[in-house]
Design a protein around this motif. Sequence first.
Motif, PDB file in Angstrom:
ATOM      1  N   MET A   5     120.636  31.276  20.116  1.00  0.00           N
ATOM      2  CA  MET A   5     119.987  31.251  21.424  1.00  0.00           C
ATOM      3  C   MET A   5     120.982  31.100  22.571  1.00  0.00           C
ATOM      4  SD  MET A   5     116.482  29.054  20.887  1.00  0.00           S
ATOM      5  CE  MET A   5     117.307  27.558  20.317  1.00  0.00           C
ATOM      6  N   THR A   6     122.238  30.856  22.262  1.00  0.00           N
ATOM      7  CA  THR A   6     123.253  30.655  23.289  1.00  0.00           C
ATOM      8  C   THR A   6     123.855  31.995  23.680  1.00  0.00           C
ATOM      9  OG1 THR A   6     123.771  28.465  22.387  1.00  0.00           O
ATOM     10  CG2 THR A   6     125.388  29.456  23.877  1.00  0.00           C
ATOM     11  N   PRO A   7     123.650  32.475  24.888  1.00  0.00           N
ATOM     12  CA  PRO A   7     124.149  33.793  25.263  1.00  0.00           C
ATOM     13  C   PRO A   7     125.647  33.988  25.017  1.00  0.00           C
ATOM     14  CG  PRO A   7     122.560  33.081  26.884  1.00  0.00           C
ATOM     15  CD  PRO A   7     122.759  31.923  25.943  1.00  0.00           C
ATOM     16  N   LEU A   8     126.460  32.974  25.253  1.00  0.00           N
ATOM     17  CA  LEU A   8     127.897  33.132  25.030  1.00  0.00           C
ATOM     18  C   LEU A   8     128.289  32.990  23.564  1.00  0.00           C
ATOM     19  CD1 LEU A   8     129.583  31.459  28.137  1.00  0.00           C
ATOM     20  CD2 LEU A   8     129.064  33.867  27.706  1.00  0.00           C
ATOM     21  N   GLY A   9     127.346  32.588  22.710  1.00  0.00           N
ATOM     22  CA  GLY A   9     127.528  32.678  21.269  1.00  0.00           C
ATOM     23  C   GLY A   9     128.527  31.731  20.645  1.00  0.00           C
ATOM     24  N   ARG A  10     128.797  30.611  21.281  1.00  0.00           N
ATOM     25  CA  ARG A  10     129.732  29.644  20.697  1.00  0.00           C
ATOM     26  C   ARG A  10     129.407  28.251  21.192  1.00  0.00           C
ATOM     27  NH1 ARG A  10     133.487  27.579  24.320  1.00  0.00           N
ATOM     28  NH2 ARG A  10     133.922  28.817  26.194  1.00  0.00           N
ATOM     29  N   LEU A  11     129.981  27.262  20.522  1.00  0.00           N
ATOM     30  CA  LEU A  11     129.955  25.908  21.046  1.00  0.00           C
ATOM     31  C   LEU A  11     130.900  25.805  22.232  1.00  0.00           C
ATOM     32  CD1 LEU A  11     130.149  23.684  17.824  1.00  0.00           C
ATOM     33  CD2 LEU A  11     128.144  24.080  19.255  1.00  0.00           C
ATOM     34  N   GLY A  12     130.565  24.934  23.156  1.00  0.00           N
ATOM     35  CA  GLY A  12     131.526  24.621  24.192  1.00  0.00           C
ATOM     36  C   GLY A  12     132.620  23.717  23.643  1.00  0.00           C
ATOM     37  N   THR A  13     133.700  23.606  24.370  1.00  0.00           N
ATOM     38  CA  THR A  13     134.788  22.705  24.001  1.00  0.00           C
ATOM     39  C   THR A  13     134.841  21.558  25.001  1.00  0.00           C
ATOM     40  OG1 THR A  13     136.479  23.778  25.364  1.00  0.00           O
ATOM     41  CG2 THR A  13     136.095  24.688  23.142  1.00  0.00           C
ATOM     42  N   PRO A  14     135.397  20.423  24.599  1.00  0.00           N
ATOM     43  CA  PRO A  14     135.575  19.346  25.574  1.00  0.00           C
ATOM     44  C   PRO A  14     136.368  19.792  26.800  1.00  0.00           C
ATOM     45  CG  PRO A  14     135.884  18.500  23.359  1.00  0.00           C
ATOM     46  CD  PRO A  14     135.769  19.998  23.231  1.00  0.00           C
ATOM     47  N   GLU A  15     137.287  20.721  26.586  1.00  0.00           N
ATOM     48  CA  GLU A  15     138.089  21.217  27.699  1.00  0.00           C
ATOM     49  C   GLU A  15     137.244  21.998  28.707  1.00  0.00           C
ATOM     50  OE1 GLU A  15     140.511  19.864  24.543  1.00  0.00           O
ATOM     51  OE2 GLU A  15     138.951  21.425  24.472  1.00  0.00           O
ATOM     52  N   ASP A  16     136.190  22.672  28.212  1.00  0.00           N
ATOM     53  CA  ASP A  16     135.284  23.364  29.127  1.00  0.00           C
ATOM     54  C   ASP A  16     134.656  22.388  30.115  1.00  0.00           C
ATOM     55  OD1 ASP A  16     135.546  25.974  28.045  1.00  0.00           O
ATOM     56  OD2 ASP A  16     134.073  25.525  26.484  1.00  0.00           O
TER      57      ASP A  16
END
Length: 252
Positions: free
Chosen positions: A210-221
């Motif tokens: 369901m996430t359009p960008l298709g990945r988990l975010g990172t803490p750096e994000d």
Amino acid sequence: MASKTVSYDFTGRTLFLTGAAGGIPGAIAKLFAASGANLFLTDLHPESLAALAGEIGNGVPLATHPLDVSDPDAVSRAAAACRDRFGQIDFVVTGAGLYEDGTVEGMADDVWQRGISVNLDGVFHAVRACLPHMPDGGAVVNIASMAGHRGSFGHAPYAAAKGAVLALTRSLAQEVASRGIRCNAISPGLIDTPMVRGLMQERGGDMLKMTPLGRLGTPEDVAGVAAFLCSESAAFLTAESIHVNGGLYIAS
């Protein structure tokens, strides 16, 4: 692919950070260190603080301070110690958090109170204690959550507290605007941290779909957004909440 984080010039300015040993706050500490800031790092676990300080390395003006954010007197002492060490507090980032499982039906009072005490009261305590030591033109960044906007099955105390943090942020922004202090929130979604990995094991595949960008975010994000909100690039931005979730919030 995760984006590269841009650093800012925070030379001579001081960050007061709670929950510093957590995944997102730890990335914030490292980015602010790379940007020249003085760091006052607080966390409930001294050994984790020491490990983070070791990762940041020598040469960075840094102090660590064990802290339970649910204890208002302890938070006041920490803020005073930061002022004594670095002269003032320019940036406050409230990263301390507690994420426990359990549905409302049958939830023990202490589970509810613990979640509110850390995730909401701890933010209030930190901001209240730091404001007298902040110069005009400082910045507050509260780490909220997508759960504060949508709720979260099995995590009602966390979601309720984060929703209240959003309202607290907007209220505080109005109160301190005359001093030029800006107050904003960040609402992370699925970020690759230990707190989220258990959730991902249960239903991570569906959530990533369901996430359009298709990945988990990172803490750096998230750290990059925190630095932006403290920088002069965000000089006309206050009382806002920035979503960092790869589009999951609107897609779901």
